[in-house]
Design a protein around this motif. Structure first.
Motif, PDB file in Angstrom:
ATOM      1  N   ILE A  37       0.855  -1.189   0.000  1.00 18.93           N
ATOM      2  CA  ILE A  37       0.000   0.000   0.000  1.00 18.93           C
ATOM      3  C   ILE A  37       0.886   1.231   0.000  1.00 18.93           C
ATOM      4  O   ILE A  37       1.698   1.398   0.900  1.00 18.93           O
ATOM      5  CB  ILE A  37      -0.918  -0.036   1.230  1.00 18.93           C
ATOM      6  CG1 ILE A  37      -1.965  -1.106   1.007  1.00 18.93           C
ATOM      7  CG2 ILE A  37      -1.538   1.299   1.499  1.00 18.93           C
ATOM      8  CD1 ILE A  37      -3.124  -1.035   1.893  1.00 18.93           C
ATOM      9  N   ASN A 147      -6.764   0.405   3.508  1.00 21.58           N
ATOM     10  CA  ASN A 147      -7.138  -0.319   2.296  1.00 21.58           C
ATOM     11  C   ASN A 147      -8.594  -0.055   1.926  1.00 21.58           C
ATOM     12  O   ASN A 147      -8.919   0.199   0.774  1.00 21.58           O
ATOM     13  CB  ASN A 147      -6.901  -1.808   2.540  1.00 21.58           C
ATOM     14  CG  ASN A 147      -7.140  -2.640   1.314  1.00 21.58           C
ATOM     15  OD1 ASN A 147      -6.652  -2.314   0.244  1.00 21.58           O
ATOM     16  ND2 ASN A 147      -7.905  -3.694   1.466  1.00 21.58           N
ATOM     17  N   LYS A 151      -9.993   1.796  -1.305  1.00 22.87           N
ATOM     18  CA  LYS A 151     -10.955   1.118  -2.157  1.00 22.87           C
ATOM     19  C   LYS A 151     -12.104   2.048  -2.514  1.00 22.87           C
ATOM     20  O   LYS A 151     -12.550   2.083  -3.658  1.00 22.87           O
ATOM     21  CB  LYS A 151     -11.489  -0.122  -1.442  1.00 22.87           C
ATOM     22  CG  LYS A 151     -12.194  -1.095  -2.365  1.00 22.87           C
ATOM     23  CD  LYS A 151     -13.034  -2.080  -1.595  1.00 22.87           C
ATOM     24  CE  LYS A 151     -12.235  -3.275  -1.150  1.00 22.87           C
ATOM     25  NZ  LYS A 151     -12.987  -4.123  -0.210  1.00 22.87           N
ATOM     26  N   ARG A 154     -11.125   4.255  -5.206  1.00 25.07           N
ATOM     27  CA  ARG A 154     -11.023   3.567  -6.489  1.00 25.07           C
ATOM     28  C   ARG A 154     -12.410   3.347  -7.097  1.00 25.07           C
ATOM     29  O   ARG A 154     -12.609   3.538  -8.300  1.00 25.07           O
ATOM     30  CB  ARG A 154     -10.309   2.218  -6.321  1.00 25.07           C
ATOM     31  CG  ARG A 154     -10.030   1.526  -7.639  1.00 25.07           C
ATOM     32  CD  ARG A 154      -9.059   0.386  -7.459  1.00 25.07           C
ATOM     33  NE  ARG A 154      -9.607  -0.615  -6.559  1.00 25.07           N
ATOM     34  CZ  ARG A 154     -10.252  -1.707  -6.974  1.00 25.07           C
ATOM     35  NH1 ARG A 154     -10.409  -1.925  -8.254  1.00 25.07           N
ATOM     36  NH2 ARG A 154     -10.724  -2.567  -6.110  1.00 25.07           N
ATOM     37  N   ASP A 173      -9.528   1.733 -13.627  1.00 19.95           N
ATOM     38  CA  ASP A 173      -8.595   0.596 -13.640  1.00 19.95           C
ATOM     39  C   ASP A 173      -8.116   0.319 -15.060  1.00 19.95           C
ATOM     40  O   ASP A 173      -6.943   0.059 -15.303  1.00 19.95           O
ATOM     41  CB  ASP A 173      -9.283  -0.667 -13.110  1.00 19.95           C
ATOM     42  CG  ASP A 173      -9.524  -0.589 -11.618  1.00 19.95           C
ATOM     43  OD1 ASP A 173      -8.792   0.152 -10.956  1.00 19.95           O
ATOM     44  OD2 ASP A 173     -10.448  -1.259 -11.148  1.00 19.95           O
ATOM     45  N   GLN A 174      -9.091   0.375 -15.991  1.00 18.56           N
ATOM     46  CA  GLN A 174      -8.776   0.091 -17.388  1.00 18.56           C
ATOM     47  C   GLN A 174      -7.829   1.147 -17.948  1.00 18.56           C
ATOM     48  O   GLN A 174      -6.895   0.830 -18.680  1.00 18.56           O
ATOM     49  CB  GLN A 174     -10.086   0.054 -18.197  1.00 18.56           C
ATOM     50  CG  GLN A 174      -9.931  -0.468 -19.602  1.00 18.56           C
ATOM     51  CD  GLN A 174      -9.412  -1.900 -19.618  1.00 18.56           C
ATOM     52  OE1 GLN A 174      -9.865  -2.747 -18.857  1.00 18.56           O
ATOM     53  NE2 GLN A 174      -8.434  -2.170 -20.480  1.00 18.56           N
ATOM     54  N   LEU A 177      -4.444   0.458 -16.744  1.00 18.17           N
ATOM     55  CA  LEU A 177      -3.914  -0.719 -17.433  1.00 18.17           C
ATOM     56  C   LEU A 177      -3.477  -0.359 -18.853  1.00 18.17           C
ATOM     57  O   LEU A 177      -2.397  -0.744 -19.303  1.00 18.17           O
ATOM     58  CB  LEU A 177      -5.000  -1.800 -17.466  1.00 18.17           C
ATOM     59  CG  LEU A 177      -4.527  -3.218 -17.721  1.00 18.17           C
ATOM     60  CD1 LEU A 177      -3.740  -3.719 -16.542  1.00 18.17           C
ATOM     61  CD2 LEU A 177      -5.720  -4.126 -17.973  1.00 18.17           C
ATOM     62  N   LYS A 180      -0.336   1.598 -18.770  1.00 16.49           N
ATOM     63  CA  LYS A 180       0.807   0.747 -18.478  1.00 16.49           C
ATOM     64  C   LYS A 180       1.192  -0.081 -19.700  1.00 16.49           C
ATOM     65  O   LYS A 180       2.373  -0.252 -20.008  1.00 16.49           O
ATOM     66  CB  LYS A 180       0.444  -0.184 -17.318  1.00 16.49           C
ATOM     67  CG  LYS A 180       1.655  -0.727 -16.581  1.00 16.49           C
ATOM     68  CD  LYS A 180       1.237  -1.686 -15.501  1.00 16.49           C
ATOM     69  CE  LYS A 180       2.245  -2.785 -15.384  1.00 16.49           C
ATOM     70  NZ  LYS A 180       1.684  -3.982 -14.756  1.00 16.49           N
ATOM     71  N   LYS A 184       3.715   3.639 -20.792  1.00 12.95           N
ATOM     72  CA  LYS A 184       3.641   5.005 -20.278  1.00 12.95           C
ATOM     73  C   LYS A 184       3.895   6.038 -21.366  1.00 12.95           C
ATOM     74  O   LYS A 184       4.517   7.066 -21.131  1.00 12.95           O
ATOM     75  CB  LYS A 184       4.615   5.191 -19.112  1.00 12.95           C
ATOM     76  CG  LYS A 184       4.415   4.122 -18.056  1.00 12.95           C
ATOM     77  CD  LYS A 184       5.044   4.460 -16.757  1.00 12.95           C
ATOM     78  CE  LYS A 184       4.647   3.433 -15.719  1.00 12.95           C
ATOM     79  NZ  LYS A 184       5.324   3.519 -14.490  1.00 12.95           N
TER      80      LYS A 184
ATOM     81  N   GLU B  53      -5.830  -2.969  -2.509  1.00 11.42           N
ATOM     82  CA  GLU B  53      -5.451  -1.768  -3.262  1.00 11.42           C
ATOM     83  C   GLU B  53      -3.937  -1.617  -3.265  1.00 11.42           C
ATOM     84  O   GLU B  53      -3.395  -0.659  -2.728  1.00 11.42           O
ATOM     85  CB  GLU B  53      -6.087  -0.529  -2.633  1.00 11.42           C
ATOM     86  CG  GLU B  53      -7.536  -0.682  -2.283  1.00 11.42           C
ATOM     87  CD  GLU B  53      -8.387  -0.967  -3.493  1.00 11.42           C
ATOM     88  OE1 GLU B  53      -8.292  -0.201  -4.447  1.00 11.42           O
ATOM     89  OE2 GLU B  53      -9.118  -1.967  -3.483  1.00 11.42           O
ATOM     90  N   PHE B 147       3.668   0.097   2.563  1.00  9.16           N
ATOM     91  CA  PHE B 147       3.427  -0.949   3.548  1.00  9.16           C
ATOM     92  C   PHE B 147       3.261  -2.246   2.791  1.00  9.16           C
ATOM     93  O   PHE B 147       2.282  -2.428   2.081  1.00  9.16           O
ATOM     94  CB  PHE B 147       2.174  -0.661   4.366  1.00  9.16           C
ATOM     95  CG  PHE B 147       2.307   0.501   5.295  1.00  9.16           C
ATOM     96  CD1 PHE B 147       3.357   0.569   6.181  1.00  9.16           C
ATOM     97  CD2 PHE B 147       1.375   1.522   5.285  1.00  9.16           C
ATOM     98  CE1 PHE B 147       3.487   1.638   7.039  1.00  9.16           C
ATOM     99  CE2 PHE B 147       1.498   2.597   6.140  1.00  9.16           C
ATOM    100  CZ  PHE B 147       2.558   2.649   7.015  1.00  9.16           C
TER     101      PHE B 147
END
Lengths: 211, 157
Positions: A37, A147, A151, A154, A173-174, A177, A180, A184, B53, B147
């Motif tokens: 994280i 977390n 979330k 996100r 998220d897409q 992706l 990436k 980049k 995450e 972390f």
């Protein structure tokens, strides 16, 4: 002519041996990538710097006590409910957003789907989440809380990105992706990612227990 | 016909005597590049927390790892508190600044802002210890922190 030359050594199985070794190394090599994280620490502050004033309605306080119990905005809560509560808070959009760089008034959040509650946050770019922990809190609990909060960001970003016309229905998220996968280099996607990030900036802050 | 049958005798054998060389080359490549550095843990192997995450830490050379956990059962001298391990030694939070500065000397100056500290801490570690580490890191301006976690389940979209 009678003397035979030394027979050539058959090296055909050499490859097999080498392959065996190769496969052994391939299998045993754990190229395990460390994942975790991400946290960005704030720089050390001067003692007498004016702290920015944040209205209480724009602060979502999550406290964890030393027995790993959760207190969210003054109410006890289980960790399963945290994401939902955080989304409700961030996405409330009850007022005007942050002032622009040139001092112009902020706009109200036109992409928020929240209840526009007077008592909850004004705008996602003003909504700050504070995690307050005590020294006895367990690291596991702290990470779980963080977390859950990440979330909720996100989820909101995914919704926002899907609804943006420029993204063509791609989720956040897409986008990440795709960016990436383009090594980049895809600048359009980069702009979109920045935009979605700007719609729901991560305003997470820690309040560390005193010694 | 005679010509035909001659052809049928088969393709010339492919010379495979160079094959072991190629394979050995690959083998050596893997042997050399594989970093089998398994930091000898002086503490109990930390049980990492689960999270969804997560971000991957790229550029392994830019990551310095701090282990936090309890002492192993056989090491009675450390007591029951949280221990911090830097490199191959048990250390305290006062040593962290030095550790980070030392890591920095291994890299170019322009790489320093990208250096990340990864904290591998046991889930039962108290936040107090983590906060101490965080303070020590802020002190030397090592602001990128991660972390370390295990990824739980698949990413739900």
């Amino acid at each position: 002519m009678a003397r035979k030359e030394t027979p050539e050594i058959d090296a055909g199985s050499m490859a097999d041996i080498a392959f065996l070794l190769l496969i052994f190394f391939l299998v045993t090599t754990t190229m395990d990538v460390d994942s975790g994280i991400p946290v960005k620490l704030t720089e050390k502050q001067e003692e007498n710097v004016d702290k920015p004033i944040v209205k209480e309605r724009n602060v979502f306080e999550v406290s964890i006590n030393s027995r790993d119990e959760l207190l969210v905005e003054g109410d006890e809560m289980s960790i399963e409910e945290l994401t939902e509560a955080a989304i409700k808070f961030i996405d409330n959009g009850g007022g005007l957003g942050k002032k622009g760089d040139n001092g112009e008034d902020g706009t109200s959040c036109d992409y928020c789907a929240g209840e526009k509650d007077e008592a909850s946050s004004d705008h996602p770019n003003k909504a700050v989440i504070i995690i307050e922990s005590s020294r006895g809190t367990s690291f596991g609990m702290y990470v779980s809380v963080r977390n859950e909060l990440l979330k909720s960001y996100r989820i909101l970003r995914n919704i926002a990105s899907t609804n943006l016309p420029e993204t063509g229905g791609r989720s956040y998220d897409q986008l990440l992706l795709d960016y990436k996968n383009s090594n980049k280099k895809d600048e359009d996607t980069e702009v979109l990612i920045k935009k979605v990030k700007g719609m729901y900036p991560q305003l997470l802050s820690d309040v560390d227990p005193q010694k | 016909m005679a010509k035909f049958s001659k052809k049928k005798k088969g393709l010339p054998k492919i010379n495979t005597s160079a094959l072991p060389d190629i394979v050995f080359m690959l083998l050596f490549f893997f042997m050399v590049t594989t970093v089998m550095r398994q930091n000898d843990l002086l503490i109990k192997t930390p049980k990492l927390p689960n999270a969804t995450e997560v971000k991957k830490l790229e550029h392994k050379s830019l990551v310095s790892t701090i282990f936090v956990g309890k002492a192993r059962d056989k090491d009675k001298k450390y007591g029951g508190g949280d221990l911090i391990q830097l490199n191959d030694k048990i250390a305290t939070d006062r040593d962290i600044a030095n550790f980070i500065l030392n890591e920095r000397t291994k890299h170019n100056e322009e790489e320093v802002p990208y250096m990340t500290t990864s904290i591998k801490a046991d889930i039962k570690t108290s936040i107090g210890t983590i906060v101490d580490i965080k303070e020590a890191l802020v002190e030397v301006n090592a602001l990128k922190l991660s972390f370390s976690t295990r990824k739980s389940g698949e990413e739900n979209k």
